[in-house]
Design a protein around this motif. Structure first.
Motif, PDB file in Angstrom:
ATOM      1  N   GLY A 212       0.804  -1.217   0.000  1.00  0.00           N
ATOM      2  CA  GLY A 212       0.000   0.000   0.000  1.00  0.00           C
ATOM      3  C   GLY A 212       0.832   1.260   0.000  1.00  0.00           C
ATOM      4  N   LEU A 213       1.948   1.257   0.702  1.00  0.00           N
ATOM      5  CA  LEU A 213       2.826   2.429   0.710  1.00  0.00           C
ATOM      6  C   LEU A 213       3.405   2.680  -0.677  1.00  0.00           C
ATOM      7  N   ASP A 214       3.831   1.629  -1.352  1.00  0.00           N
ATOM      8  CA  ASP A 214       4.342   1.779  -2.716  1.00  0.00           C
ATOM      9  C   ASP A 214       3.267   2.328  -3.645  1.00  0.00           C
ATOM     10  N   ALA A 215       2.055   1.782  -3.529  1.00  0.00           N
ATOM     11  CA  ALA A 215       0.962   2.230  -4.388  1.00  0.00           C
ATOM     12  C   ALA A 215       0.602   3.688  -4.104  1.00  0.00           C
ATOM     13  N   ALA A 216       0.614   4.075  -2.836  1.00  0.00           N
ATOM     14  CA  ALA A 216       0.286   5.457  -2.475  1.00  0.00           C
ATOM     15  C   ALA A 216       1.319   6.424  -3.031  1.00  0.00           C
ATOM     16  N   LEU A 217       2.595   6.091  -2.903  1.00  0.00           N
ATOM     17  CA  LEU A 217       3.638   6.963  -3.434  1.00  0.00           C
ATOM     18  C   LEU A 217       3.496   7.136  -4.938  1.00  0.00           C
ATOM     19  N   ALA A 218       3.199   6.040  -5.636  1.00  0.00           N
ATOM     20  CA  ALA A 218       3.041   6.114  -7.080  1.00  0.00           C
ATOM     21  C   ALA A 218       1.863   6.996  -7.478  1.00  0.00           C
ATOM     22  N   ALA A 219       0.798   6.990  -6.693  1.00  0.00           N
ATOM     23  CA  ALA A 219      -0.418   7.726  -7.045  1.00  0.00           C
ATOM     24  C   ALA A 219      -0.376   9.189  -6.639  1.00  0.00           C
ATOM     25  N   LEU A 220       0.490   9.558  -5.713  1.00  0.00           N
ATOM     26  CA  LEU A 220       0.544  10.945  -5.247  1.00  0.00           C
ATOM     27  C   LEU A 220       1.090  11.876  -6.316  1.00  0.00           C
ATOM     28  N   LYS A 221       0.511  13.064  -6.389  1.00  0.00           N
ATOM     29  CA  LYS A 221       1.061  14.127  -7.214  1.00  0.00           C
ATOM     30  C   LYS A 221       2.256  14.773  -6.494  1.00  0.00           C
ATOM     31  N   PRO A 222       3.111  15.486  -7.208  1.00  0.00           N
ATOM     32  CA  PRO A 222       4.140  16.259  -6.516  1.00  0.00           C
ATOM     33  C   PRO A 222       3.510  17.210  -5.500  1.00  0.00           C
ATOM     34  N   GLN A 223       4.123  17.334  -4.350  1.00  0.00           N
ATOM     35  CA  GLN A 223       3.618  18.058  -3.184  1.00  0.00           C
ATOM     36  C   GLN A 223       2.448  17.348  -2.494  1.00  0.00           C
ATOM     37  N   GLY A 224       2.056  16.184  -2.979  1.00  0.00           N
ATOM     38  CA  GLY A 224       1.027  15.417  -2.294  1.00  0.00           C
ATOM     39  C   GLY A 224       1.550  14.869  -0.978  1.00  0.00           C
ATOM     40  N   ARG A 225       0.654  14.674  -0.026  1.00  0.00           N
ATOM     41  CA  ARG A 225       1.042  14.253   1.313  1.00  0.00           C
ATOM     42  C   ARG A 225       0.564  12.823   1.608  1.00  0.00           C
ATOM     43  N   LEU A 226       1.416  12.066   2.262  1.00  0.00           N
ATOM     44  CA  LEU A 226       1.102  10.726   2.764  1.00  0.00           C
ATOM     45  C   LEU A 226       1.081  10.792   4.281  1.00  0.00           C
ATOM     46  N   ALA A 227      -0.033  10.404   4.879  1.00  0.00           N
ATOM     47  CA  ALA A 227      -0.165  10.387   6.335  1.00  0.00           C
ATOM     48  C   ALA A 227      -0.548   8.981   6.777  1.00  0.00           C
ATOM     49  N   VAL A 228       0.230   8.404   7.684  1.00  0.00           N
ATOM     50  CA  VAL A 228       0.002   7.036   8.131  1.00  0.00           C
ATOM     51  C   VAL A 228      -0.026   7.001   9.657  1.00  0.00           C
ATOM     52  N   ILE A 229      -1.096   6.430  10.195  1.00  0.00           N
ATOM     53  CA  ILE A 229      -1.214   6.235  11.638  1.00  0.00           C
ATOM     54  C   ILE A 229      -1.027   4.751  11.918  1.00  0.00           C
ATOM     55  N   SER A 230      -0.050   4.416  12.731  1.00  0.00           N
ATOM     56  CA  SER A 230       0.195   3.022  13.090  1.00  0.00           C
ATOM     57  C   SER A 230       0.003   2.837  14.588  1.00  0.00           C
ATOM     58  N   PHE A 231      -0.259   1.582  14.980  1.00  0.00           N
ATOM     59  CA  PHE A 231      -0.525   1.275  16.384  1.00  0.00           C
ATOM     60  C   PHE A 231       0.373   0.165  16.911  1.00  0.00           C
ATOM     61  N   HIS A 232       1.371  -0.207  16.138  1.00  0.00           N
ATOM     62  CA  HIS A 232       2.234  -1.317  16.516  1.00  0.00           C
ATOM     63  C   HIS A 232       3.645  -0.993  16.042  1.00  0.00           C
ATOM     64  N   SER A 233       4.625  -1.401  16.812  1.00  0.00           N
ATOM     65  CA  SER A 233       6.007  -1.063  16.485  1.00  0.00           C
ATOM     66  C   SER A 233       6.435  -1.612  15.129  1.00  0.00           C
ATOM     67  N   LEU A 234       5.936  -2.800  14.736  1.00  0.00           N
ATOM     68  CA  LEU A 234       6.299  -3.356  13.440  1.00  0.00           C
ATOM     69  C   LEU A 234       5.733  -2.523  12.305  1.00  0.00           C
ATOM     70  N   GLU A 235       4.485  -2.068  12.459  1.00  0.00           N
ATOM     71  CA  GLU A 235       3.888  -1.184  11.457  1.00  0.00           C
ATOM     72  C   GLU A 235       4.686   0.110  11.356  1.00  0.00           C
ATOM     73  N   ASP A 236       4.948   0.731  12.498  1.00  0.00           N
ATOM     74  CA  ASP A 236       5.653   2.009  12.489  1.00  0.00           C
ATOM     75  C   ASP A 236       7.049   1.865  11.892  1.00  0.00           C
ATOM     76  N   ARG A 237       7.705   0.731  12.149  1.00  0.00           N
ATOM     77  CA  ARG A 237       9.038   0.528  11.584  1.00  0.00           C
ATOM     78  C   ARG A 237       8.984   0.479  10.060  1.00  0.00           C
ATOM     79  N   ILE A 238       7.958  -0.196   9.528  1.00  0.00           N
ATOM     80  CA  ILE A 238       7.822  -0.256   8.074  1.00  0.00           C
ATOM     81  C   ILE A 238       7.626   1.136   7.496  1.00  0.00           C
ATOM     82  N   VAL A 239       6.744   1.925   8.121  1.00  0.00           N
ATOM     83  CA  VAL A 239       6.471   3.275   7.626  1.00  0.00           C
ATOM     84  C   VAL A 239       7.719   4.140   7.737  1.00  0.00           C
ATOM     85  N   LYS A 240       8.376   4.091   8.875  1.00  0.00           N
ATOM     86  CA  LYS A 240       9.575   4.894   9.092  1.00  0.00           C
ATOM     87  C   LYS A 240      10.652   4.552   8.073  1.00  0.00           C
ATOM     88  N   GLN A 241      10.894   3.267   7.852  1.00  0.00           N
ATOM     89  CA  GLN A 241      11.928   2.856   6.909  1.00  0.00           C
ATOM     90  C   GLN A 241      11.538   3.171   5.470  1.00  0.00           C
TER      91      GLN A 241
END
Length: 347
Positions: A212-241
């Motif tokens: 989903g992160l890859d797909a979101a980046l591909a679909a965003l326009k320049p200056q588009g924003r990605l916001a992700v809320i995670s609730f688990h350290s494994l999720e947050d690590r994926i988003v951070k990395q």
């Protein structure tokens, strides 16, 4: 965290925004309040109950389009083809899912042991526990729940299912509690980590997040924003990395041949953000929530057309490469031979 999300998305009146995890629409309402008549809000969720709420509350708004499905497939929705000014992903299980016993997410409410966010797809938690090997169960509990008693719990599950199927949340919760060491009580229910781990596995939450992160980046326009809320350290690590991988040049080795210069495709905004005291007082479940926001840079990354339906082979190849690269993050060494019943359970 609502205000932080709205600030992070930086909604413009005529923009196009995707809420990939509609839930019950709290963030969607906030985005709509900021959109003008030329704006567009795309709502996705794989939970049919969430889609029913979206249709009931937003179905008549001409600015809104609704689609049932996983955010991993956002590129296959025609409404996304115009490009997106913002994408929001609010990960994990929603409060309504936890509160309804029949969904099988909560160890505190007796119900069918299901745990599927999409009840029409895949196998339920009960089905998986009925067929998985003892080692596989232990691996899942340890990898996704960091449960130290993973082996002991897995052994108990296999022994119990040989006598009768484990089909209710209360039965599983009681079984887990019965094999936990006495006199070493955590501040959380003894089944918390195991239920979390099984839910993550049944719903393929971590692999879906990567895609989903890859797909979101591909679909965003320049200056588009990605916001992700995670609730688990494994999720947050994926988003951070993920953000770091696209925002910072990888370390180089002067002894190796020069490689193509790094071109960043994302810019991190404000680092990790957590809920404030007022929100925690009103919603204790927000205590583990972490928000990360990133902005797509000019001319960066693939366009939506490059992620379209005509590129299945490319997507498959890229997905395989990403899976191989990410594998060390989740794969743990196979446990040693099972310890005696009185021993600890983690691999």
């Amino acid at each position: 965290m609502f205000e932080q999300v709205m600030e992070g998305l930086r909604v413009v009146e005529d923009g196009t925004y995707l809420d990939g995890t509609f839930g019950r629409g709290g963030h969607a309402r906030g985005v709509l309040q900021k959109l003008g008549t030329g704006g567009r809000l795309l709502l996705m969720d794989k939970d049919p109950e969430a889609i029913a709420v979206a249709e009931r509350e937003f179905g008549t708004d001409p600015r809104v389009a609704i689609h049932r499905g996983s955010f991993t497939d956002l590129a296959h929705w025609d409404a996304v083809a115009v490009g997106l000014d913002g994408v929001l992903l609010d990960l994990g299980v929603s409060s309504p899912q936890l509160d309804v016993a029949e969904r099988g997410f909560s160890f505190g409410k007796d119900g069918p042991l299901d745990m599927r966010m999409d009840p029409d797809s895949g196998e339920s938690a009960a089905q998986w526990l009925a067929n998985a090997s003892e080692q596989d169960i232990a691996d899942v509990l340890w990898t996704y729940g960091e449960e130290r008693m993973s082996r002991r719990i897995a052994r108990a599950i296999v022994a119990r299912r040989a006598q009768q199927p484990i089909e209710r949340t209360a039965d599983l919760a009681q079984l887990i509690a019965s094999v936990m060491p006495r006199g070493k009580h955590d501040s959380i229910h003894p089944a918390t980590r195991s239920f979390q781990a099984i839910r993550i596995h049944v719903n393929r939450e971590l692999s879906d997040l990567e895609a989903g992160l890859d797909a979101a980046l591909a679909a965003l326009k320049p200056q588009g924003r990605l916001a992700v809320i995670s609730f688990h350290s494994l999720e947050d690590r994926i988003v951070k990395q993920f953000i770091a991988r696209h925002a910072k040049a990888p370390p180089t080795n002067r002894r190796l041949p020069a490689v193509e210069s790094f071109v960043p495709t994302l810019r991190a905004i404000d680092g990790a953000q957590k809920a404030g005291a007022a929100e925690l007082a009103a919603n204790p479940r927000a205590r583990s929530a972490v928000l990360r926001v990133a902005e797509k840079l000019d001319g960066a990354g693939l366009g939506v057309g490059d992620w379209g339906l005509g590129e299945e082979q490319k997507q498959s190849s890229d997905a395989g490469r990403r899976s191989r690269e990410a594998a060390p993050l989740f794969r743990v060494p196979s446990p040693q031979p099972l310890a005696p019943a009185s021993a600890g359970g983690h691999p």
